[in-house]
Enzyme design. Structure first.
Site, PDB file in Angstrom:
ATOM      1  N   SER A  58    -112.197 -39.929 -52.977  1.00  0.00           N
ATOM      2  CA  SER A  58    -113.440 -40.478 -53.515  1.00  0.00           C
ATOM      3  C   SER A  58    -114.648 -40.371 -52.604  1.00  0.00           C
ATOM      4  O   SER A  58    -115.773 -40.588 -53.048  1.00  0.00           O
ATOM      5  CB  SER A  58    -113.243 -41.947 -53.907  1.00  0.00           C
ATOM      6  N   LYS A  86    -121.460 -48.582 -51.113  1.00  0.00           N
ATOM      7  CA  LYS A  86    -120.859 -48.451 -52.435  1.00  0.00           C
ATOM      8  C   LYS A  86    -120.578 -49.830 -53.039  1.00  0.00           C
ATOM      9  O   LYS A  86    -120.268 -50.781 -52.314  1.00  0.00           O
ATOM     10  CB  LYS A  86    -119.562 -47.648 -52.299  1.00  0.00           C
ATOM     11  N   SER A 122    -115.128 -41.207 -56.499  1.00  0.00           N
ATOM     12  CA  SER A 122    -115.831 -42.331 -57.077  1.00  0.00           C
ATOM     13  C   SER A 122    -117.050 -42.781 -56.276  1.00  0.00           C
ATOM     14  O   SER A 122    -117.780 -43.673 -56.700  1.00  0.00           O
ATOM     15  CB  SER A 122    -114.877 -43.513 -57.257  1.00  0.00           C
TER      16      SER A 122
END
Length: 478
Positions: free
Chosen positions: A181, A83, A157
């Site tokens: 997330s 990420k 996220s």
């Protein structure tokens, strides 16, 4: 060794490691295929912010050299993604923000461990601005879409990582979880997602992330792959604020759980927004409960005593946004809602923030009472199926909070407590949208969650179902 411990359980990582070790595939070939898949899906799914191209191939060549020298490892030569809130040397860490960010000179500790294990990092995946929302959209990179239905979000996220794994671009990926997330996008893309104990994955070069709310996590199609990746990146840096005791996740894969007492809760922690549990989500969670009972476990309806956990979350979250926003090179480009949250971080700083941190111990004691009577807590992961793309567009800060709390009220309390949590696939809506159930454990409870999830996976075999069309790059290639 890993293969013998996981038996015949499905694992793309074990399969790749075996084929690499036997010389049936090369690390360069796997990296080239992953890069091809990124290129084939980027225009539609838009999972990646940065792609490493030549660097990934050079890393793959080094992995092939190590393989020829006789070295073996679960991740050696395997293409993975991380990420875009983790530092990868040579790439910016923009954390979903617009602007011109400088390239990082060194890897974060989690990425360093991936590289040491021989993984080939093909790129960094999209995340909403500072990881604030359960959708992965923003002016910095556009819209990341769900491989199961491109009109829907993969969640956030860690939505880019989830989309990349669900589409088969990479077998697994790293994400992070500050309010669900990892677990929310895992639920909305039919994946296994683990938020481990705080500190299990080092936050370095940060001592902790978002005042201890956020920790690294993993996404994969199977429990085995999620556990193996988590085991590979687990471990502390000397600068970490949180350094939990080691646990053996690989052994947990081969150890069926004893008969467990599982609490079932459908009511989320209190928040100042009315919640409505979608009937298909409710049905999916109850179906998971019945499956666990069929496996021999006792499932009892029990609502936890969460207490004022929400009052401790907001100051820590907004303080984290404020801290990160101050690092952005071009702050004027940030979303108005980010500026609003950053101002809240100033308002809720100082004594309020200290009180929020001090409340964590009493809240753990309050919730720990539940684990004196039960082994695991089962809840929905989200209250709703995947949101449509653009669901948060044009909303005020208050309206945004209302939508996302209504859709995702179940995950965030475990970020306050710092305890491990895990999403497991729980089926689909009538329209084919993925749903998830959440397994929650006490401190250092990852082995029990992994063991239970592996048992459930053996019965459900959720990994056999994959998205069709553009979401399935194997099908597209054919």
């Amino acid at each position: 060794m890993v293969e013998s411990m996981t038996g015949e359980r499905a694992s793309e990582l074990v399969r790749m490691a075996r084929e690499l070790g036997e010389g049936r595939v090369s690390a360069r070939g796997l990296a080239q295929e992953a890069l091809r898949r990124i290129d084939a899906t980027q225009g539609t799914l838009n999972a990646f912010r940065w792609v490493r191209d030549g660097d990934a191939l050079r890393d793959a060549d080094e992995a092939d050299r190590r393989l020829r020298a006789g070295e073996r490892g679960t991740l050696l030569g395997v293409p993975l993604a991380v990420k875009d809130d983790m530092d990868v040397a040579g790439l910016p860490t923009a954390f979903g923000c617009p602007g011109d960010f400088p390239a990082k000179r060194t890897d974060s500790e989690a990425v360093r461990r991936l590289r040491a294990a021989g993984a080939v990092i093909v790129g960094k995946t999209n995340t909403p601005e500072l990881g604030q929302w359960p959708v992965t959209e923003g002016p910095a990179f556009g819209v990341t879409r769900n491989p199961w239905n491109t009109a829907r979000t993969p969640g956030g996220s860690s939505g880019g990582s989830a989309a990349a794994v669900a589409a088969g671009i990479v077998p697994a990926a790293l994400g992070s979880d500050g309010a669900g997330s990892v677990r929310i996008p895992a639920a909305w893309t039919h994946l296994v997602g683990i938020k481990p104990q705080r500190g299990r994955i080092s936050a370095w070069p940060e001592r902790e992330a978002f005042r201890g709310l956020t920790c690294g996590g993993v996404l994969a199609r199977t429990v085995t792959d999620a556990a193996l990746l988590l085991a590979a990146v687990s471990g502390s840096h000397t600068g970490d604020l949180h350094r939990p005791a080691a646990v053996d996740l690989v052994a947990a894969l081969a150890r069926p759980p004893r008969r467990l007492r599982i609490a079932l809760s459908l009511r989320p922690a209190f928040a100042a927004v009315h919640h409505r549990l979608h009937p298909e989500v409710r049905a999916a969670t109850l179906r998971t409960a019945r499956r666990l009972e069929a496996l021999g476990h006792e499932v009892v309806a029990e609502e936890p005593r969460f207490g004022p956990v929400g009052l401790t979350f907001v100051p820590r979250s907004m303080s984290g946004v404020r801290e990160w926003a101050r690092r952005v090179p071009e702050r004027r480009l940030l979303d108005g809602r980010t500026h609003l949250n950053a101002r809240g971080g100033l308002l809720f700083g100082g004594a309020v923030l200290r009180a929020a941190r001090a409340a964590e111990g009493p809240l753990r004691s309050r919730m720990g009472e539940l684990f004196g009577r039960y082994d695991v807590l089962l809840t929905p992961t989200t209250a709703a199926p995947p949101l449509p793309v653009g669901a948060l567009d044009g909303l005020s800060g208050r309206e945004t909070n209302s939508v996302m709390i209504t859709a995702c009220p179940y995950a965030w309390p475990w970020n306050v407590l710092g305890w491990p949590a895990m999403n497991v696939p729980a089926g689909f809506t009538a329209d084919g949208l993925p749903l998830g159930s959440q397994l929650l454990g006490p401190s250092d409870g990852e082995p029990l969650l992994v063991s239970l999830a592996a048992q459930l996976e053996d019965a459900e075999r959720w990994f056999e179902r994959r998205p069709e069309g553009i979401g399935n790059v194997d099908e597209a290639a054919a």
